[in-house]
Design an enzyme around this catalytic site. Structure first.
Site, PDB file in Angstrom:
ATOM      1  CE  LYS A 186     -14.539 -20.322 -19.280  1.00 22.01           C
ATOM      2  NZ  LYS A 186     -14.140 -21.562 -18.398  1.00 22.01           N
ATOM      3  CE1 TYR A 225     -12.325 -24.200 -22.971  1.00 24.08           C
ATOM      4  CE2 TYR A 225     -14.476 -23.615 -23.871  1.00 24.08           C
ATOM      5  CZ  TYR A 225     -13.534 -23.300 -22.650  1.00 24.08           C
ATOM      6  OH  TYR A 225     -13.577 -22.337 -22.115  1.00 24.08           O
ATOM      7  CG  PHE A 254     -15.177 -31.188 -18.323  1.00 21.47           C
ATOM      8  CD1 PHE A 254     -14.603 -30.261 -19.174  1.00 21.47           C
ATOM      9  CD2 PHE A 254     -13.942 -31.858 -17.515  1.00 21.47           C
ATOM     10  CE1 PHE A 254     -13.545 -29.995 -19.316  1.00 21.47           C
ATOM     11  CE2 PHE A 254     -12.866 -31.601 -17.675  1.00 21.47           C
ATOM     12  CZ  PHE A 254     -12.180 -30.577 -18.566  1.00 21.47           C
ATOM     13  NE  ARG A 300      -3.991 -20.327 -17.140  1.00 20.68           N
ATOM     14  CZ  ARG A 300      -4.624 -21.144 -17.283  1.00 20.68           C
ATOM     15  NH1 ARG A 300      -5.809 -20.995 -18.271  1.00 20.68           N
ATOM     16  NH2 ARG A 300      -4.531 -22.418 -16.796  1.00 20.68           N
ATOM     17  CB  THR A 318      -9.015 -24.732 -13.474  1.00 18.58           C
ATOM     18  OG1 THR A 318      -7.804 -24.384 -14.176  1.00 18.58           O
ATOM     19  CG2 THR A 318     -10.186 -25.186 -14.336  1.00 18.58           C
ATOM     20  NE  ARG A 343     -11.228 -19.551 -14.270  1.00 21.09           N
ATOM     21  CZ  ARG A 343     -10.354 -20.297 -15.021  1.00 21.09           C
ATOM     22  NH1 ARG A 343      -9.135 -20.255 -14.329  1.00 21.09           N
ATOM     23  NH2 ARG A 343     -10.629 -20.051 -16.062  1.00 21.09           N
ATOM     24  CG  ASN A 357     -14.010 -21.753 -14.820  1.00 20.65           C
ATOM     25  OD1 ASN A 357     -14.680 -21.405 -15.947  1.00 20.65           O
ATOM     26  ND2 ASN A 357     -12.819 -22.477 -14.764  1.00 20.65           N
ATOM     27  CG  HIS A 409     -10.695 -19.227 -21.981  1.00 24.17           C
ATOM     28  ND1 HIS A 409     -10.099 -20.437 -21.801  1.00 24.17           N
ATOM     29  CD2 HIS A 409      -9.625 -18.531 -23.130  1.00 24.17           C
ATOM     30  CE1 HIS A 409      -8.898 -20.610 -22.743  1.00 24.17           C
ATOM     31  NE2 HIS A 409      -8.806 -19.517 -23.398  1.00 24.17           N
ATOM     32  CD  GLU A 418      -6.892 -20.261 -26.167  1.00 19.37           C
ATOM     33  OE1 GLU A 418      -6.970 -19.337 -25.500  1.00 19.37           O
ATOM     34  OE2 GLU A 418      -6.902 -21.444 -25.755  1.00 19.37           O
TER      35      GLU A 418
HETATM   36  P1  IDP Z   1      -8.619 -23.414 -17.393  1.00 19.00           P
HETATM   37  O1  IDP Z   1      -9.667 -22.700 -18.063  1.00 19.00           O
HETATM   38  O2  IDP Z   1      -8.079 -22.925 -16.146  1.00 19.00           O
HETATM   39  O3  IDP Z   1      -7.448 -23.207 -18.626  1.00 19.00           O
HETATM   40  P2  IDP Z   1      -8.849 -26.226 -18.448  1.00 19.00           P
HETATM   41  O4  IDP Z   1      -8.253 -27.468 -17.621  1.00 19.00           O
HETATM   42  O5  IDP Z   1      -8.165 -25.715 -19.646  1.00 19.00           O
HETATM   43  O6  IDP Z   1      -8.867 -24.806 -17.256  1.00 19.00           O
HETATM   44  O7  IDP Z   1     -10.404 -26.450 -18.531  1.00 19.00           O
HETATM   45  C1  IDP Z   1     -11.219 -25.665 -19.439  1.00 19.00           C
HETATM   46  C2  IDP Z   1     -12.618 -25.432 -18.807  1.00 19.00           C
HETATM   47  O8  IDP Z   1     -13.190 -26.607 -18.794  1.00 19.00           O
HETATM   48  C3  IDP Z   1     -12.428 -24.703 -17.406  1.00 19.00           C
HETATM   49  O9  IDP Z   1     -12.303 -23.201 -17.428  1.00 19.00           O
HETATM   50  C4  IDP Z   1     -13.822 -25.301 -16.989  1.00 19.00           C
HETATM   51  O10 IDP Z   1     -14.903 -24.188 -17.450  1.00 19.00           O
HETATM   52  C5  IDP Z   1     -13.971 -26.413 -17.573  1.00 19.00           C
HETATM   53  N1  IDP Z   1     -13.519 -27.666 -16.551  1.00 19.00           N
HETATM   54  C6  IDP Z   1     -12.316 -28.048 -16.531  1.00 19.00           C
HETATM   55  N2  IDP Z   1     -12.232 -29.147 -15.636  1.00 19.00           N
HETATM   56  C7  IDP Z   1     -13.592 -29.346 -15.153  1.00 19.00           C
HETATM   57  C8  IDP Z   1     -14.309 -30.409 -14.442  1.00 19.00           C
HETATM   58  O11 IDP Z   1     -13.776 -31.107 -13.724  1.00 19.00           O
HETATM   59  N3  IDP Z   1     -15.512 -30.266 -14.398  1.00 19.00           N
HETATM   60  C9  IDP Z   1     -16.402 -29.448 -15.229  1.00 19.00           C
HETATM   61  N4  IDP Z   1     -15.827 -28.547 -15.949  1.00 19.00           N
HETATM   62  C10 IDP Z   1     -14.393 -28.340 -15.908  1.00 19.00           C
HETATM   63 MG    MG Z   2      -7.325 -24.004 -20.433  1.00 14.73          MG
END
Ligand code: IDP
Ligand code: MG
Length: 149
Positions: free
Chosen positions: A9, A49, A57, A85, A91, A102, A112, A115, A126
């Site tokens: 990212k 997304y 968010f 993963r 996350t 992470r 974070n 992805h 994707e």
């Molecule tokens: P992942 O990246 O671990 O698969 P997802 O739940 O798919 O997690 O969320 C996608 C992205 O959205 C996360 O990597 C993070 O950058 C962002 N995100 C997820 N939850 C939150 C939150 O509660 N606040 C802000 N950003 C979030």
């Molecule tokens: Mg995800």
């Protein structure tokens, strides 16, 4: 062989962590079969997304992902989706185990670092979204015999 999509990212690109992250992935044994540094078009970010469209968010996530270049990759290997993963970690970096990308390199969920596709179906979707098939290389590595039995 399974393929997955991993994207470094904008925060990690700006922090000059591309090398560190690619090294962790390579050392695990996954094979890099495609990679590119790119600024993400708004439409690609939104499609990528789409599942989060209703989340609070979402808008900040899209503006973050499009704010500066990312480093997009396709990785290949046995169980590549699951393994990547695990290497990436939870996350929220504050909950991610130490030893994960992470857990070691991030602090907050909105920054974070990386992805990674969460299932084989997501990976296929994707990869098709981010790469043309002609950008993906198929090749063998001599050390594969030391990675797979
Ligand atoms: P992942 O990246 O671990 O698969 P997802 O739940 O798919 O997690 O969320 C996608 C992205 O959205 C996360 O990597 C993070 O950058 C962002 N995100 C997820 N939850 C939150 C939150 O509660 N606040 C802000 N950003 C979030
Ligand atoms: Mg995800």
């Amino acid at each position: 062989m399974e393929r997955t999509f991993v994207m470094i990212k904008p925060d990690a690109v700006q922090r000059k962590l591309i090398g560190e992250i690619v090294q962790r992935i390579e050392r695990k044994g996954l094979k890099l079969v495609a990679a590119k540094l790119m600024t993400v078009p708004q439409s690609l970010a939104e499609t990528h997304y789409a599942e989060h469209k209703e989340r609070p968010f979402y808008n900040s996530l899209i503006s973050f992902i499009t704010s500066a270049p990312v480093f997009a990759m396709v990785l290949e290997g046995e169980d590549a989706v699951n393994i990547s993963r695990h290497i990436i970690g939870a996350t929220n970096p504050s909950e991610a185990s130490l030893g994960t990308i992470r857990g070691d390199l991030g602090l907050t969920v909105g920054r974070n670092v990386v992805h990674g596709s969460d299932s084989v179906e997501s990976a296929e979707r994707e990869i098709a979204l981010w790469f043309d098939e002609s950008e993906i290389s198929s090749y063998t590595l001599p050390e594969d015999v030391w990675v797979y039995e």
